[in-house]
Design a protein around this motif. Structure first.
Motif, short mmCIF file in Angstrom:
data_model
loop_
_atom_site.label_atom_id
_atom_site.label_comp_id
_atom_site.label_asym_id
_atom_site.label_seq_id
_atom_site.Cartn_x
_atom_site.Cartn_y
_atom_site.Cartn_z
N ILE A 18 -30.71 36.22 -100.34
CA ILE A 18 -29.59 36.93 -100.71
C ILE A 18 -28.23 36.05 -100.10
O ILE A 18 -27.31 36.59 -100.60
N ALA A 19 -28.83 35.62 -98.38
CA ALA A 19 -27.30 35.71 -97.89
C ALA A 19 -27.24 33.85 -98.07
O ALA A 19 -28.64 33.64 -97.89
N TRP A 20 -25.78 33.50 -98.02
CA TRP A 20 -25.36 31.91 -98.08
C TRP A 20 -25.91 31.48 -96.27
O TRP A 20 -24.40 32.58 -95.71
N ARG A 21 -26.04 30.42 -96.27
CA ARG A 21 -25.33 30.01 -94.71
C ARG A 21 -24.96 28.86 -94.64
O ARG A 21 -25.04 27.99 -95.93
N ALA A 22 -24.17 28.11 -93.50
CA ALA A 22 -24.13 26.90 -92.97
C ALA A 22 -24.12 26.48 -92.05
O ALA A 22 -24.65 27.42 -90.98
N ALA A 23 -24.55 25.13 -91.93
CA ALA A 23 -25.13 24.18 -90.66
C ALA A 23 -24.60 22.98 -90.85
O ALA A 23 -24.71 22.61 -91.67
N THR A 24 -24.53 22.83 -89.64
CA THR A 24 -24.21 21.83 -88.77
C THR A 24 -25.86 20.69 -89.03
O THR A 24 -26.65 20.62 -89.36
N CYS A 25 -25.29 19.64 -89.88
CA CYS A 25 -26.60 18.34 -90.10
C CYS A 25 -25.75 16.81 -89.63
O CYS A 25 -25.22 15.93 -90.27
N ALA A 26 -26.93 16.68 -89.00
CA ALA A 26 -26.70 15.40 -88.58
C ALA A 26 -27.30 15.04 -89.03
O ALA A 26 -28.09 14.65 -90.59
N MET A 27 -26.75 13.18 -89.51
CA MET A 27 -26.99 11.94 -90.40
C MET A 27 -28.30 12.02 -90.54
O MET A 27 -28.98 11.96 -91.70
N HIS A 28 -29.29 11.94 -89.52
CA HIS A 28 -31.02 11.67 -89.91
C HIS A 28 -31.63 12.90 -90.05
O HIS A 28 -32.59 12.52 -90.52
N ARG A 29 -30.91 13.91 -90.48
CA ARG A 29 -31.93 15.40 -90.57
C ARG A 29 -31.65 15.40 -92.18
O ARG A 29 -32.03 16.53 -92.74
N VAL A 30 -30.24 14.80 -92.66
CA VAL A 30 -29.67 14.91 -94.33
C VAL A 30 -31.26 14.65 -95.29
O VAL A 30 -32.62 13.86 -95.58
N ARG A 31 -31.84 15.25 -95.81
CA ARG A 31 -32.41 15.02 -96.48
C ARG A 31 -32.26 15.47 -98.02
O ARG A 31 -31.14 16.04 -99.20
N ILE A 32 -33.20 14.58 -99.05
CA ILE A 32 -32.43 15.05 -100.81
C ILE A 32 -32.46 15.82 -101.02
O ILE A 32 -32.83 17.07 -101.38
N GLY A 33 -31.14 16.50 -102.31
CA GLY A 33 -31.01 17.32 -102.68
C GLY A 33 -30.13 18.19 -101.69
O GLY A 33 -29.96 19.20 -101.98
N ASP A 34 -30.07 18.27 -100.41
CA ASP A 34 -30.00 19.06 -99.95
C ASP A 34 -27.83 19.06 -99.98
O ASP A 34 -27.54 18.32 -100.13
N MET A 35 -27.43 20.18 -99.96
CA MET A 35 -26.62 20.22 -100.42
C MET A 35 -25.03 20.11 -99.53
O MET A 35 -25.31 21.07 -98.16
N LEU A 36 -24.39 19.44 -99.43
CA LEU A 36 -23.37 19.08 -98.26
C LEU A 36 -21.95 19.28 -98.35
O LEU A 36 -21.60 19.14 -99.70
N VAL A 37 -20.68 19.49 -96.86
CA VAL A 37 -19.32 19.83 -98.36
C VAL A 37 -18.60 18.28 -97.92
O VAL A 37 -19.07 17.69 -97.39
N VAL A 38 -18.05 18.48 -98.89
CA VAL A 38 -17.86 16.99 -99.22
C VAL A 38 -15.69 17.24 -99.33
O VAL A 38 -15.49 17.91 -99.73
N GLY A 39 -15.50 16.06 -98.43
CA GLY A 39 -13.63 16.72 -98.53
C GLY A 39 -12.94 17.33 -97.51
O GLY A 39 -13.62 18.29 -96.78
N PHE A 40 -11.59 18.11 -97.38
CA PHE A 40 -11.49 19.05 -96.12
C PHE A 40 -11.41 20.38 -96.92
O PHE A 40 -11.01 21.32 -96.22
N ASP A 41 -11.00 20.86 -98.89
CA ASP A 41 -10.86 22.10 -98.78
C ASP A 41 -11.85 23.13 -97.90
O ASP A 41 -12.91 22.69 -97.99
#
Length: 424
Positions: A148-171
């Motif tokens: 039920i909790a939202w989490r966020a973590a850094t993700c190195a480029m090579h660890r990106v998987r299709i469908g991962d939700m990633l932050v775009v922009g500065f807002d």
């Protein structure tokens, strides 16, 4: 007519990344009662930059107006002061949500991805600030739901998987510059400001020892990133002593440190130089190769220790005390030893696996491994970079490891004085 999105992107580029952002909306008679002037003066007094994003002025004198401001502050304290000023004039705060985009290709971040710093970072999502885990510079930010909790973590480029939700922009990004404790913060900040051969080395080493003691009291670990000069200078026994006494809990190095340490134990030389007399020996240039070959025949450094091929030194102590170590390979390695990770991406991940436990990092006589480690360290880790060349420390800080304290001296003096300081 100018595209507002283009204007926004241009405006974003005028600011540094280390900012806290908030959106504020003001309503009422903003101009004729000088409300807007008072608010803007107050923001300037708080050292908070502002940008007018939207404005709607009333058509008649009794009509109200609306202005939306984007505030950018260097830290949370300044932002809170600014919001207090705005609240006096009935401002409404509308926190900006981070924009999330699904990755459409493995190993590729979405275009316009937010590139992280190594400072404490939060992401605004679903009306709440989520602290970003595994702080590391130059990564993306992945957001996901864990139960039920939202989490966020850094993700190195090579660890990106299709469908991962990633932050775009500065807002929707809030960055808090690292804070130092009251007990040693001011001195630590001062010592990390300048790199010079003329700085008081014993005082710097004392500060390093204090940080290591404090890390131990907080159940945090000390990581040492070492180069082969530690062995060449005859200082391997000093590093082994630090590991033996539990002051160094994790070791990062390359093939060379381990290979020459094992060579010194098996054959009494380091890169063919007798460590007792300092003289070269006949056919000594091949000694490290013979040592590597014996370990490869055994299958691993641990197997060589258990078989009695390695009876002392740094790697023997590491194995005997089950101290975690990561040996990262390079294109120039001889052998290499069977424990050396030759894939650069796998090496990064192996190093990352230990970073969450680290409170202090000692970088001793190795520029490339120091920069590589610095790139994955949170800014909160007390970092000391030791080298005879001031440029090594400068290059480290230039690449983003701003928290590093530079100690310009040789590794033998540093390690011997550190042992004394830790004993006090």
């Amino acid at each position: 007519m100018t595209d507002p999105d283009v204007e926004k992107q241009a405006a974003d580029r005028r600011y540094t990344r280390n900012v806290v952002v908030e959106r504020v909306t003001l309503f009422g008679h903003l101009l004729d009662e000088h409300t807007l002037t008072r608010v803007l003066d107050g923001l300037s007094a708080c050292n908070v930059e502002y940008e007018i994003r939207r404005i709607h002025l009333g058509r008649f004198s009794n009509d109200g107006s609306m202005i939306e401001l984007l505030l950018r502050a260097a830290n949370l304290e300044s932002l809170h002061e600014a919001l207090a000023v705005c609240s006096e004039y009935g401002a409404q705060f509308s926190t900006i949500e981070a924009t999330l985009v699904a990755a459409d290709m493995q190993g590729v971040l979405p275009e316009g991805f937010y590139s992280t710093t190594n400072f404490v970072t939060h992401v605004m999502h679903q009306g709440q600030w989520i602290e970003v885990e595994n702080l590391e510079m130059d990564c993306g930010i992945r957001v996901w739901k864990d139960g039920i909790a939202w989490r966020a973590a850094t993700c190195a480029m090579h660890r990106v998987r299709i469908g991962d939700m990633l932050v775009v922009g500065f807002d929707g990004i809030r960055i808090v510059p690292s804070e130092t404790s009251e007990s040693d913060g001011d001195e630590f900040k001062f010592m990390s400001n300048e790199v010079s051969t003329e700085r008081p080395k014993k005082r710097l080493i004392s500060l390093c020892a204090h940080a290591m003691k404090r890390a131990r009291s907080e159940n945090r670990k000390t990581l040492l990133v070492g180069g082969p000069a530690i062995i060449h200078s005859g200082s391997g026994n000093l590093l082994a002593e630090l590991i033996e006494r539990g002051w160094v809990n994790i070791l990062f190095a390359g093939n060379a440190l381990a290979a020459h340490d094992i060579e010194s134990n098996m054959l009494g030389t380091s890169l063919g130089v007798d460590l007792t007399t300092g003289a070269g020996v006949v056919h000594g240039h091949s000694h490290h190769l013979r040592a590597i070959n014996r370990v490869r025949r055994a299958g691993s450094i641990k197997a060589a220790v258990e078989a009695g091929l390695i009876t002392g030194g740094v790697m023997h102590t590491v194995i005997r005390h089950s101290t975690p170590f990561v040996l990262c390979g390079s294109i120039r390695d001889d052998g290499p030893l069977p424990d050396v990770i030759t894939d650069a991406v796998q090496s990064q991940d192996a190093m990352r696996a230990h970073i969450s436990e680290v409170g202090v990092c000692l970088m001793v006589a190795t520029m490339l491994h120091s920069v590589a480690t610095g790139n994955i360290l949170p800014a909160s880790v007390r970092t000391f970079c030791v080298d005879t060349d001031a440029d090594t420390v400068i290059k480290l800080t230039d690449r983003g490891t701003h928290q590093a304290v530079g100690i310009v001296t040789d590794c033998e003096y540093f390690l011997s004085e550190l042992i004394k300081a830790l004993a006090e």
